[in-house]
Motif scaffolding. Structure first.
Motif, PDB file in Angstrom:
ATOM      1  N   THR A 190       0.828  -1.217   0.000  1.00 14.10           N
ATOM      2  CA  THR A 190       0.000   0.000   0.000  1.00 14.10           C
ATOM      3  C   THR A 190       0.861   1.265   0.000  1.00 14.10           C
ATOM      4  N   GLN A 246       0.734   4.071  -2.957  1.00 14.56           N
ATOM      5  CA  GLN A 246       0.409   5.472  -2.735  1.00 14.56           C
ATOM      6  C   GLN A 246       1.289   6.409  -3.546  1.00 14.56           C
ATOM      7  N   ASN A 295      -3.936   3.263   5.498  1.00 19.94           N
ATOM      8  CA  ASN A 295      -3.402   3.410   4.139  1.00 19.94           C
ATOM      9  C   ASN A 295      -4.425   3.028   3.079  1.00 19.94           C
ATOM     10  N   ILE A 296      -5.148   1.942   3.335  1.00 14.74           N
ATOM     11  CA  ILE A 296      -6.159   1.502   2.360  1.00 14.74           C
ATOM     12  C   ILE A 296      -7.231   2.572   2.197  1.00 14.74           C
TER      13      ILE A 296
END
Length: 553
Positions: A483, A487, A529-530
């Motif tokens: 993740t 990003q 983060n997701i």
């Protein structure tokens, strides 16, 4: 610097600091070195009548007969020398290094010293029992029987100039509070002036399983209503910077370590103070021979008339830092669950986490829900940040053309870039402030999770059996790394090639330390983060569609 670069920079700096502590920081001072530096103490002279006596330093812990006590929460070992509590195993908690064994909180052996000692001092009767005196026990094994609420262990000291002293331990079912009672019978012809001391004696080593990747405080702490909560480093005691001898008729003195605490309590929630006045009690933090540290309290007793008996009952809490248990035990004791400088933020976050756990009965899912709620609260701020980054990403092709146009002329390139930002109404720093505002909250949540013994041995899904230990199969850290790399593709590319390379390396470098982090913390960051990726992707897509519609229009 845009918001994502800012937060990655801060995170990487934090990660580098942790890695340095783990692999390059000097180890704690060995006991031998501490012993060499500790001041040597000769036998203390008897205090003047009415004066508060100092606690005598212990040398090597002489061993007598061991009295074993088995309750629903403890396996305790009391030594007849001093009547010391020299072993305390917590049955409900597994050892950090070996989950098949229970956790030893207090112990004397295997290279560790952490014991609870008490004694009596009197200028007029130096024969009163101290932590060096030998007591007699009625038997050597005690157990809390089924249906029994408490068990008492009575130790009797030799008569001291007509004074008879018994030391009584009371263990109560379902409670980590141990009552330590002195019954002093003055059979002499004159009144007895005496003081009782209670201390926790331990080495300066970090507890078993302590990781610098998730460093927490180990050492003494003192609390009074006037001075509030104060932690004291072992190094400060070595350097005589912790000359704490404050008088108070309330509060407690404790030894802290990650998840667990032991504390002598002057005034518990369920009773009056053991001190008659504030002038009758004081706290002491000091070094002791053998590289040990003493954190204790001295209580001046009222004069015991000839033929009279005086009883002093001091509670000792020895167990996990469970918030509601600590609050119910003594004022301020919940502060031993230390969140550092983010206490004002971490405390309500833990309260919310506890409420969510009551709903779902699973600490892992409670962390997921808490992360979602925190993300929802900061949605407007995050959206503003991501919109700023999305606009900058949309301008990336024009940025590349400007670089080609001005070549090595950095001054003209910067001027043209700022003019483009002004024309397009884009603030290159617009994404930073919203993230900066959120950072203390994220750090507070980090500490709320790190300090919560409630997560210890708490399972989440099949392969996660303990949220305070690293993921055994590294699934969560691997997903976390994916993740973080993902990003970077949603962010606008840096204008500087060197920065661009750094931004590709930083997520990978930062992800490495998550392989050593407790699973609960990694779960929190992964969910965050997701959610961030989903929000940023949605905003990027919306702006791209708006730009496309503008061109068509």
């Amino acid at each position: 610097m845009d918001s994502k670069r800012l937060i990655l920079f801060i995170a990487l700096s934090f990660g580098i600091l942790l890695l340095w502590q783990e692999f390059f920081a000097p180890p704690p001072k060995p006991a031998a070195v501490a012993a060499a530096n500790a001041p040597t103490t000769a036998a203390a002279p008897a205090p003047a009548p009415g004066a508060a006596p100092a606690v005598a330093d212990a040398g090597a812990l002489a061993a007598g007969q061991t009295v074993h006590v088995k309750t629903d929460l403890f396996d305790a070992a009391i030594d007849t020398t001093g009547g010391d509590l020299r072993g305390l195993t917590l049955s409900a908690y597994a050892a950090a290094e070996d989950e098949s064994k229970p956790l030893k909180l207090l112990q004397n052996g295997e290279g560790r010293t952490y014991v609870a000692q008490t004694g009596l001092i009197s200028a007029g009767n130096p024969a009163l029992p101290t932590h060096r005196s030998v007591f007699a026990a009625e038997k050597t094994d005690y157990a809390l029987a089924d249906g029994q609420n408490s068990v008492e262990v009575r130790l009797t000291a030799p008569a001291a100039q007509g004074v008879q002293v018994s030391k009584v331990y009371t263990f109560t079912r379902g409670s980590y509070l141990i009552r330590v009672r002195y019954e002093i019978r003055n059979n002499g012809a004159i009144p007895l002036a005496a003081s009782a001391y209670y201390r926790l004696l331990r080495d300066g080593k970090a507890p078993e399983g302590e990781s610098r990747m998730a460093y927490t405080f180990t050492g003494p702490a003192v609390y009074t209503e006037a001075d509030k909560f104060q932690k004291v480093k072992f190094e400060d005691i070595d350097k005589n910077k912790a000359n704490y001898a404050h008088a108070a008729d309330n509060g407690w003195v404790a030894m802290l370590q990650h998840y667990f605490v032991s504390a002598w309590i002057l005034k518990a929630n369920d009773g009056k103070s053991v001190c008659v006045t504030a002038q009758n009690c004081r706290f002491e933090l000091k070094t002791a021979p053998g590289g040990l540290y003493s954190a204790g309290t001295v209580v001046d007793l009222p004069a015991i008339a000839a033929g009279a008996t005086h009883v002093i009952d001091m509670p000792l809490y020895a167990g996990p830092q469970i918030t509601h248990v600590l609050k119910d035990t003594a004022p301020g004791l919940e502060l031993t669950k230390d969140y550092g400088w983010v206490t004002i933020i971490a405390t309500p976050l833990y309260w919310l986490l506890e409420k969510l756990h009551a709903m779902v009965n699973n600490w892992g899912w409670a962390i997921v829900l808490l992360t979602i709620l925190v993300k929802a609260v900061f949605f407007p701020l995050s959206a503003a940040s991501y919109r700023s980054m999305a606009k900058m990403k949309a301008l990336a092709p024009r940025m590349e053309r400007l670089k080609e146009q001005y070549g090595d002329d950095r001054m003209k390139f910067q001027q043209a870039m700022m003019e483009m930002y002004k024309t397009e109404k884009v603030n290159p720093l617009g994404g930073c402030l919203p993230i900066v505002v959120q950072i203390p909250v994220f750090i507070g949540l980090y500490w709320a999770l790190l300090a919560s013994v409630e997560l210890r041995q708490a399972p989440w899904l099949g392969w996660i059996h303990d949220l305070t230990r690293p993921d055994p199969f590294y699934v969560l850290p691997a997903l976390m790394a994916i993740t973080m790399v993902g990003q970077t593709f949603l962010n606008p590319p840096p204008a500087d090639p060197v920065q661009a390379k750094m931004m590709k390396i930083m997520p990978i470098a930062f992800s490495v330390m998550f392989f050593f982090f407790p699973a609960g913390l990694v779960l929190y960051w992964l969910v965050n983060n997701i959610l961030s990726i989903a929000q940023q992707w949605y905003i990027n897509r919306s702006i791209e569609q708006a730009e496309a519609a503008k061109k068509l229009g």
